[in-house]
Design a protein around this motif. Structure first.
Motif, PDB file in Angstrom:
ATOM      1  N   THR A 257       0.841  -1.192   0.000  1.00  0.00           N
ATOM      2  CA  THR A 257       0.000   0.000   0.000  1.00  0.00           C
ATOM      3  C   THR A 257       0.881   1.248   0.000  1.00  0.00           C
ATOM      4  O   THR A 257       2.056   1.183   0.336  1.00  0.00           O
ATOM      5  N   THR A 258       0.266   2.353  -0.365  1.00  0.00           N
ATOM      6  CA  THR A 258       0.943   3.633  -0.160  1.00  0.00           C
ATOM      7  C   THR A 258       0.680   4.035   1.285  1.00  0.00           C
ATOM      8  O   THR A 258      -0.034   3.350   2.006  1.00  0.00           O
ATOM      9  N   ARG A 259       1.231   5.181   1.701  1.00  0.00           N
ATOM     10  CA  ARG A 259       0.934   5.662   3.049  1.00  0.00           C
ATOM     11  C   ARG A 259      -0.571   5.877   3.200  1.00  0.00           C
ATOM     12  O   ARG A 259      -1.174   5.517   4.201  1.00  0.00           O
ATOM     13  N   LEU A 260      -1.166   6.454   2.153  1.00  0.00           N
ATOM     14  CA  LEU A 260      -2.606   6.723   2.178  1.00  0.00           C
ATOM     15  C   LEU A 260      -3.396   5.419   2.245  1.00  0.00           C
ATOM     16  O   LEU A 260      -4.375   5.298   2.979  1.00  0.00           O
ATOM     17  N   GLY A 261      -2.921   4.427   1.479  1.00  0.00           N
ATOM     18  CA  GLY A 261      -3.565   3.120   1.479  1.00  0.00           C
ATOM     19  C   GLY A 261      -3.511   2.493   2.860  1.00  0.00           C
ATOM     20  O   GLY A 261      -4.479   1.906   3.340  1.00  0.00           O
ATOM     21  N   ALA A 262      -2.351   2.635   3.512  1.00  0.00           N
ATOM     22  CA  ALA A 262      -2.194   2.086   4.861  1.00  0.00           C
ATOM     23  C   ALA A 262      -3.157   2.783   5.820  1.00  0.00           C
ATOM     24  O   ALA A 262      -3.757   2.147   6.688  1.00  0.00           O
TER      25      ALA A 262
ATOM     26  N   SER B  95      19.274  -1.742  11.924  1.00  0.00           N
ATOM     27  CA  SER B  95      17.865  -1.654  11.530  1.00  0.00           C
ATOM     28  C   SER B  95      17.645  -0.540  10.516  1.00  0.00           C
ATOM     29  O   SER B  95      16.835  -0.671   9.604  1.00  0.00           O
ATOM     30  N   THR B  96      18.379   0.564  10.693  1.00  0.00           N
ATOM     31  CA  THR B  96      18.269   1.661   9.728  1.00  0.00           C
ATOM     32  C   THR B  96      18.701   1.184   8.347  1.00  0.00           C
ATOM     33  O   THR B  96      18.068   1.499   7.342  1.00  0.00           O
ATOM     34  N   THR B  97      19.781   0.392   8.319  1.00  0.00           N
ATOM     35  CA  THR B  97      20.234  -0.148   7.039  1.00  0.00           C
ATOM     36  C   THR B  97      19.135  -0.981   6.396  1.00  0.00           C
ATOM     37  O   THR B  97      18.831  -0.841   5.211  1.00  0.00           O
ATOM     38  N   LEU B  98      18.504  -1.824   7.207  1.00  0.00           N
ATOM     39  CA  LEU B  98      17.429  -2.665   6.686  1.00  0.00           C
ATOM     40  C   LEU B  98      16.262  -1.796   6.198  1.00  0.00           C
ATOM     41  O   LEU B  98      15.666  -2.070   5.157  1.00  0.00           O
ATOM     42  N   GLU B  99      15.971  -0.742   6.953  1.00  0.00           N
ATOM     43  CA  GLU B  99      14.873   0.140   6.561  1.00  0.00           C
ATOM     44  C   GLU B  99      15.155   0.836   5.231  1.00  0.00           C
ATOM     45  O   GLU B  99      14.238   1.075   4.444  1.00  0.00           O
ATOM     46  N   THR B 100      16.430   1.174   4.986  1.00  0.00           N
ATOM     47  CA  THR B 100      16.724   1.795   3.693  1.00  0.00           C
ATOM     48  C   THR B 100      16.552   0.771   2.571  1.00  0.00           C
ATOM     49  O   THR B 100      16.125   1.118   1.481  1.00  0.00           O
ATOM     50  N   ILE B 101      16.842  -0.488   2.852  1.00  0.00           N
ATOM     51  CA  ILE B 101      16.633  -1.512   1.815  1.00  0.00           C
ATOM     52  C   ILE B 101      15.139  -1.701   1.570  1.00  0.00           C
ATOM     53  O   ILE B 101      14.685  -1.847   0.445  1.00  0.00           O
ATOM     54  N   SER B 102      14.355  -1.640   2.658  1.00  0.00           N
ATOM     55  CA  SER B 102      12.911  -1.871   2.519  1.00  0.00           C
ATOM     56  C   SER B 102      12.198  -0.668   1.917  1.00  0.00           C
ATOM     57  O   SER B 102      11.114  -0.795   1.379  1.00  0.00           O
TER      58      SER B 102
ATOM     59  N   LEU C 243      11.281   1.898   3.776  1.00  0.00           N
ATOM     60  CA  LEU C 243      10.543   2.587   4.832  1.00  0.00           C
ATOM     61  C   LEU C 243      11.277   3.862   5.233  1.00  0.00           C
ATOM     62  O   LEU C 243      10.703   4.768   5.820  1.00  0.00           O
ATOM     63  N   THR C 244      12.572   3.919   4.936  1.00  0.00           N
ATOM     64  CA  THR C 244      13.374   5.105   5.169  1.00  0.00           C
ATOM     65  C   THR C 244      14.130   5.405   3.877  1.00  0.00           C
ATOM     66  O   THR C 244      14.600   4.485   3.232  1.00  0.00           O
ATOM     67  N   THR C 245      14.194   6.678   3.535  1.00  0.00           N
ATOM     68  CA  THR C 245      14.982   7.042   2.352  1.00  0.00           C
ATOM     69  C   THR C 245      16.366   7.470   2.827  1.00  0.00           C
ATOM     70  O   THR C 245      16.470   8.275   3.742  1.00  0.00           O
ATOM     71  N   PRO C 246      17.432   6.920   2.222  1.00  0.00           N
ATOM     72  CA  PRO C 246      18.762   7.313   2.677  1.00  0.00           C
ATOM     73  C   PRO C 246      19.060   8.774   2.339  1.00  0.00           C
ATOM     74  O   PRO C 246      18.515   9.318   1.386  1.00  0.00           O
TER      75      PRO C 246
ATOM     76  N   PRO D 257       9.052   3.791  -3.308  1.00  0.00           N
ATOM     77  CA  PRO D 257       8.371   3.387  -2.070  1.00  0.00           C
ATOM     78  C   PRO D 257       8.437   1.865  -1.898  1.00  0.00           C
ATOM     79  O   PRO D 257       8.668   1.153  -2.878  1.00  0.00           O
ATOM     80  N   PRO D 258       8.228   1.379  -0.673  1.00  0.00           N
ATOM     81  CA  PRO D 258       8.358  -0.060  -0.409  1.00  0.00           C
ATOM     82  C   PRO D 258       7.547  -0.921  -1.368  1.00  0.00           C
ATOM     83  O   PRO D 258       7.984  -1.988  -1.768  1.00  0.00           O
ATOM     84  N   LYS D 259       6.349  -0.433  -1.735  1.00  0.00           N
ATOM     85  CA  LYS D 259       5.459  -1.287  -2.522  1.00  0.00           C
ATOM     86  C   LYS D 259       6.007  -1.587  -3.917  1.00  0.00           C
ATOM     87  O   LYS D 259       5.602  -2.546  -4.538  1.00  0.00           O
ATOM     88  N   ASP D 260       6.941  -0.741  -4.396  1.00  0.00           N
ATOM     89  CA  ASP D 260       7.478  -0.956  -5.746  1.00  0.00           C
ATOM     90  C   ASP D 260       8.833  -1.663  -5.732  1.00  0.00           C
ATOM     91  O   ASP D 260       9.564  -1.629  -6.713  1.00  0.00           O
ATOM     92  N   ARG D 261       9.201  -2.286  -4.613  1.00  0.00           N
ATOM     93  CA  ARG D 261      10.530  -2.887  -4.532  1.00  0.00           C
ATOM     94  C   ARG D 261      10.499  -4.407  -4.605  1.00  0.00           C
ATOM     95  O   ARG D 261      11.552  -5.044  -4.606  1.00  0.00           O
ATOM     96  N   ASN D 262       9.309  -4.972  -4.603  1.00  0.00           N
ATOM     97  CA  ASN D 262       9.149  -6.425  -4.581  1.00  0.00           C
ATOM     98  C   ASN D 262       9.952  -7.082  -3.462  1.00  0.00           C
ATOM     99  O   ASN D 262      10.768  -7.967  -3.689  1.00  0.00           O
ATOM    100  N   ILE D 263       9.705  -6.591  -2.266  1.00  0.00           N
ATOM    101  CA  ILE D 263      10.342  -7.145  -1.084  1.00  0.00           C
ATOM    102  C   ILE D 263       9.258  -7.616  -0.136  1.00  0.00           C
ATOM    103  O   ILE D 263       8.107  -7.220  -0.272  1.00  0.00           O
TER     104      ILE D 263
END
Lengths: 303, 382
Positions: free
Chosen positions: A202-207, B43-50, B52-55, B71-77
């Motif tokens: 989801t996007t943030r909005l979706g979440a 954990s920050t490193t993992l978050e940048t891979i996921s 959830l955090t932009t480096p 964004p996470p949804k477009d990374r196929n993780i």
């Protein structure tokens, strides 16, 4: 301490009270409860008495009705467009609730779950605005919403006699409280759930709409009810933004006021209409209460 | 399919640098563990891979695509979380199928995949339950099923076992390992538990203060730590470190010294050095015959004994001229030694590590220095 001090009626009562404190507490409880119920329910009883008393006997009315004119409820519904007023009220309240919850959710998400500079001052500003009495905005808003102002050469739209003339000010008045309630609830949802939703696709909005909002159902419902009731019973803007005819979106309170005409004041009709007007709110609260309970018990967050 | 590439990744939070100069390549199908103390940036490193955090700077590639700003949804993780993070308002089935439903898969395809995933994590017959009706281990299995059902390029696991009890943790550890080998999906696993890292990974990436220290297979981290941090972090109980200096043909620690010819190493007479000896590489002088290259015996007094069953940890004090050096060794519990005894111990010279003044490894054995000098490992090898 001698027995002397407990003589006389008062003394005996005091003595009894000291030695039987449980009874005193119980008495206190019942006195409190009965007073509370009386204060809460008496207006409804009085409305009922007022409604069923024939209009020629209204001025000598006692605490107990002397004559029953139950037909007044039928008269109100059949001869006056009460249903139309109620419909207008419900529709306007519903639109306001939808707009408030949508905007309030976005703001609540930002305030509750995102760190950004100026968050504190902004929330404070919101709080300050929410404490302004609505009537303070009456004249400027009337000007703004009836096309009497022009901003940068463009005249403002004339919303007089439209639902939007009421939805706008109601939204403005209800948004702060909505935002505060939703901020509190949304901030309590664990970050991990939002992260999980985002990783899942989801996007943030979706979440927000798929996870955070459903999990905050009790908060959302509470906010919706507060806004709905607030709008349903609002008077100033309802009175000023329409001409009072149901075709022009006049709401219930205006409809009730219409029973008070220049020379006649049909108090029994007003009372009957008020009682009927309470029904939708009562139904709503009963339904929502069930939902709130369900929302609360379905939780079980693991943190 | 699922190679992960971090190039010079840096992440700053207001005035704190959480991750700095992170270069890391994780091969397709590899199981890499990020390990380090709390707040080291793993954990920050993992978050940048996921995502959830932009480096703050640097690039991240997954499966050959630059995903730094995606964004996470477009990374196929897919990710498994420490706090499990199942959606409490959905059933097990709805939880597992959440990602598939978002991507508008066919109902049949969803059912097929969910069934398959549930079978892999052994949760058959629980699909209609809600997460709060499951035990902790079952909940984490649902979390894993939710991750594998999407057939992602990369699995990210953020301390998935930390909230489980000790016994379950060990069982789940094996299970995750088995699963990862079966599915062959690239996995990045974060933990602060070095034992978990040692037992599960193909390679361990040890992080400290936001910087990558070493990224090598577990045994290499154990046998050839690149610096004192890695040396102390990997292995339990930790390695003994002694500060000393090069004195002629010996490394002098004050209370004792170990013969060592520094010819062929960058060390010169008078350099500050740190000696590293693992507790399991210290032996009683009586047993010196069992090891190939014992050092000269060091006299110590036994301070405290900690029996743990299969071995006993002995805290020893070496004392000369009023200065004391503490040593920790592990002894066979059958040995008759009691507290306050004075005993003699020797080091296995094959296993003594030498670090320079900056803490970087110089050699990992004191035997045959000319040969050892050839494969000196220094920081940056990874």
């Amino acid at each position: 301490m001698s027995e002397q001090q407990y003589s006389g009626l008062t003394g005996r009562i005091v003595k009894y009270a000291i030695h039987n404190s449980t009874d005193v507490y119980r008495l206190g409880f019942w006195v409190g409860l009965v007073s509370f119920i009386m204060i809460t329910l008496f207006p409804f009883y009085w409305l009922l008495v007022l409604a069923v008393t024939p209009d020629n006997q209204l001025y000598q009315m006692g605490i107990v009705p002397e004559n029953f004119n139950v037909g007044v409820f039928l008269t109100v519904v059949q001869e006056y467009p009460l249903h139309h007023y109620i419909f207008n009220s419900i529709l306007i309240a519903t639109i306001t609730v939808i707009v408030c919850i949508t905007l309030g959710s976005l703001a609540g998400y930002a305030f509750g779950r995102v760190d950004f500079p100026g968050k504190g001052p902004l929330l404070l500003l919101l709080l300050v605005i929410s404490y302004f009495p609505g009537i303070a905005f009456l004249i400027p808003l009337f000007e703004l919403l009836t096309g009497s102002l022009s901003i940068l050469g463009t005249p403002t739209p004339d919303l007089y006699n439209t639902p939007w003339g009421m939805v706008f000010p109601f939204t403005m008045l209800s948004l702060p409280i909505t935002i505060f309630i939703l901020t509190t609830f949304y901030s309590q949802i664990p970050d991990g759930l939002e992260d999980a939703a985002r990783v899942e696709g989801t996007t943030r909005l979706g979440a927000l709409f798929r996870v955070i909002m459903p999990l905050s159902a009790p908060g959302v419902v509470t906010a919706a009810i507060i806004v709905f009731i607030g709008v349903y019973r609002e008077f100033f803007f309802s009175f000023i933004m329409t001409d009072g005819s149901p075709e022009n979106w006049a709401v219930l309170v205006y409809g009730i006021l219409n029973f008070q005409q220049q020379h006649t004041q049909m108090y029994n009709m007003m009372a009957a209409a008020s009682l009927i007007g309470i029904i939708p709110i009562a139904v709503l609260v009963i339904l929502a209460q069930e939902h709130i309970v369900r929302g609360l018990t379905a939780g079980g967050l693991k943190e | 399919m699922g190679e992960v590439n971090l190039t010079d990744v840096r992440k700053e939070y207001e005035d704190v640098v959480a991750v700095e100069g992170m270069d890391l390549t994780i091969e397709d199908g590899e199981f890499v563990t990020l390990v380090g103390p709390s707040g080291c940036g793993k954990s920050t490193t993992l978050e940048t891979i996921s995502g959830l955090t932009t480096p703050t700077s640097g690039t991240i590639e997954i499966a050959g695509r630059d995903v730094t700003t995606k964004p996470p949804k477009d990374r196929n993780i897919a990710m498994v979380f420490q706090n499990i993070a199942l959606f409490p308002h959905m059933t097990v089935y709805e939880n597992i199928s959440f990602g598939l439903r978002l991507r508008n898969f066919d109902k049949e395809e969803i059912d097929r995949r969910v069934e398959n995933a549930v079978e892999i994590v052994q949760l058959e017959g629980m699909l209609d339950r809600s997460p709060d009706e499951l035990s902790g281990g079952q909940q984490q299995r649902v979390g894993i099923a939710r991750a594998i059902v999407r057939e992602p390029d990369v699995f990210l696991m953020d301390e998935p076992l930390a909230n489980l009890d000790a016994k379950l943790r060990v069982a789940m550890r094996t299970e995750i390992q088995r699963l990862q080998k079966e599915l062959g999906i690239t996995s990045v696993y974060v933990t602060h538990d070095q034992e978990e890292a040692m037992t599960m990974s193909d390679r361990i990436a040890i992080i400290n203060d936001g910087q990558l220290q070493q990224c090598s297979p577990p045994l290499e981290c154990y046998n050839r730590p690149v610096n004192t941090f890695v040396a102390q972090f990997i292995g339990s109980p930790s390695m003994n470190l002694f500060d000393g200096q090069v004195a002629g043909e010996a490394l002098d620690v004050g209370d004792f010294s170990v013969a060592y010819d520094t010819t062929g190493t960058p060390l010169v007479d008078g350099d500050r050095v740190t000696l590293g000896v693992r507790p399991e590489d210290i032996y009683l002088a009586d047993d010196a015959g069992d090891i190939a290259h014992p050092s000269t015996p060091v006299a110590v007094t036994v301070d405290v004994l900690e029996p743990v069953g299969d071995q006993t940890y002995a805290y020893l004090l070496a004392e000369t001229d009023g200065e004391t050096t503490e040593l920790l060794m592990s002894i066979d519990p059958d040995k008759e030694i009691s507290e306050d005894d004075t005993i003699e111990v020797v080091f296995s010279r094959d296993d003594v590590h030498v670090f320079d003044g900056a803490g970087d490894a110089v050699v990992h054995s004191l035997v045959d220095p000319s040969a050892a000098a050839d494969d000196v490992t220094v920081e940056g090898e990874a």
